[in-house]
Design an enzyme around this catalytic site. Sequence first.
Site, PDB file in Angstrom:
ATOM      1  N   GLU A 167       0.822  -1.223   0.000  1.00  0.00           N
ATOM      2  CA  GLU A 167       0.000   0.000   0.000  1.00  0.00           C
ATOM      3  C   GLU A 167       0.852   1.268   0.000  1.00  0.00           C
ATOM      4  OE1 GLU A 167      -3.312  -0.058   2.750  1.00  0.00           O
ATOM      5  OE2 GLU A 167      -3.351   2.131   2.821  1.00  0.00           O
ATOM      6  N   LYS A 197      -7.578  -0.637  11.583  1.00  0.00           N
ATOM      7  CA  LYS A 197      -6.913  -1.103  10.353  1.00  0.00           C
ATOM      8  C   LYS A 197      -5.697  -0.227  10.062  1.00  0.00           C
ATOM      9  CE  LYS A 197      -6.322  -1.576   5.675  1.00  0.00           C
ATOM     10  NZ  LYS A 197      -5.560  -0.744   4.732  1.00  0.00           N
ATOM     11  N   ASP A 234       4.129 -14.066  12.343  1.00  0.00           N
ATOM     12  CA  ASP A 234       2.812 -14.624  12.043  1.00  0.00           C
ATOM     13  C   ASP A 234       1.809 -13.476  12.160  1.00  0.00           C
ATOM     14  OD1 ASP A 234       0.335 -15.787  12.054  1.00  0.00           O
ATOM     15  OD2 ASP A 234       0.859 -17.402  13.444  1.00  0.00           O
ATOM     16  N   HIS A 267      -2.033   9.852  -1.022  1.00  0.00           N
ATOM     17  CA  HIS A 267      -2.223   8.470  -1.462  1.00  0.00           C
ATOM     18  C   HIS A 267      -2.206   8.394  -2.985  1.00  0.00           C
ATOM     19  CE1 HIS A 267      -3.584   4.511  -0.184  1.00  0.00           C
ATOM     20  NE2 HIS A 267      -4.304   4.484  -1.293  1.00  0.00           N
TER      21      HIS A 267
HETATM   22  C1  MEV Z   1      -5.980   2.996   4.890  1.00  0.00           C
HETATM   23  O1  MEV Z   1      -5.230   1.846   4.614  1.00  0.00           O
HETATM   24  C2  MEV Z   1      -5.993   3.269   6.379  1.00  0.00           C
HETATM   25  C3  MEV Z   1      -6.920   4.400   6.823  1.00  0.00           C
HETATM   26  O2  MEV Z   1      -8.225   4.162   6.296  1.00  0.00           O
HETATM   27  C4  MEV Z   1      -6.930   4.402   8.337  1.00  0.00           C
HETATM   28  C5  MEV Z   1      -7.955   5.309   8.960  1.00  0.00           C
HETATM   29  O3  MEV Z   1      -8.999   5.603   8.303  1.00  0.00           O
HETATM   30  O4  MEV Z   1      -7.749   5.705  10.108  1.00  0.00           O
HETATM   31  C6  MEV Z   1      -6.474   5.720   6.275  1.00  0.00           C
END
Ligand code: MEV
Length: 424
Positions: free
Chosen positions: A82, A260, A276, A374
């Site tokens: 990513e 995430k 792992d 991004h």
């Molecule tokens: C993207 O991989 C991760 C985000 O969505 C985390 C977040 O929204 O806090 C940018």
Amino acid sequence: MTDSEMPGLYKLAVSERLKEVGKAAGLSEEEMKTLANTGGLPQDVADRMIENVVGGLTMPLGIATNFRINGKDYLVPMALEEPSVVAGASKAAKIAREKGGFTVSNTGPVMIGQIQVIKVPSPEKAKAALMARKADILKKANDQDPMLVSLGGGAKDLNVKVLSSITGPMVVAELIVNTGDAMGANAVNTMAEAVAPMVEEVTGGEVLLRIISNLADRRLVRASAVFAKEEMGGEEVVDGVVNAYAFADADPYRCATHNKGIMNGVVAVGIACGQDIRALEAGAHSYASRSGKYKPLTTWEKDRDGNLVGKLEMPMAVGLVGGAARTHPAARASIKILGAKTAIELAEVMGAVGLAQNFAALRALASEGIQKGHMKLHSRNVAVSAGATGELIDLVAQKMVEEKKIRFDRAKELVEERSKGKKS
Ligand code: MEV
């Protein structure tokens, strides 16, 4: 349709297997060559790691810079696909550095091994009987791993609980094991299997599962850092991050994405260092749900001076002995770059990276949004997938960024135009 029964596939050499699978899937010579390249992992090592190996799949390995953790500097290897993650972590670490960097601590490398006992005639009596035999059970467990014991690790305690379940009551004995520099799954599972006959004899029941728990809530890392308001876009952005955290705290839909973002950092270092990562994910999300509600693994607040203070607490079951951390040459090299000497040190760095990654995401989301940074990086990927090579990659990517049209169809047009020598 291809027949998925391929008897004897496992007996073939890697190259033969690849030929068979390539034939069945209609792979081109080029595709076969791509898969045959196992990157930094020798083919024979790959073949011993999992079953039916046909090749390898490499990922970019990037280095996050600027990390100062408990007063020590680290170059952090991160393997992932990513864009923006490595840049985000490096930028966050740079801002944190202004106020001394990250402070980390841990609760020790302690894992839990569960032994499930069903058909127990008298569960409460069995619980008491197991506790009365605790010393014998721990001794039996520790006999399995004298090396770990000699290094100060091993089974340290026994916990017994009676659960009421949809199939009736069951007794669960839990070995509390200090796994030292290992992630510990092998050591703990071996111990759980070894004590099972004794547990059956004491309880009068039938042992079913004997397995480690990935809810590693006795193996926590804690990380904190202060981010100066003037380094991160002012007090408005500080308030924005606090509000973003409040959103995650109040709503599981947002919280899943919040966590995430933390795992973007944790998992990337985990992959680079041969960990792992499924265990890390399972531990993180089950810990986030431990209250019965799914909650953020970090907290964010404003201090008296208006600066942002972030804290992270999460399980971090990682190891330096055993597994891919030892067998994968690229993982060994990554660990060397990081300079982690113990599993605890690796876990603590990963906690700091998780906090940094969360900061980077929330700061971007609370100010310009994440798409700007991004998409800049993403544009190069789009250019490549549209057929750009060499210098054309940057030319096409830059043009799409200028036009704010980072799309495959536009990339294709640009590649065609440029290839024909036209100016657009
Ligand atoms: C993207 O991989 C991760 C985000 O969505 C985390 C977040 O929204 O806090 C940018």
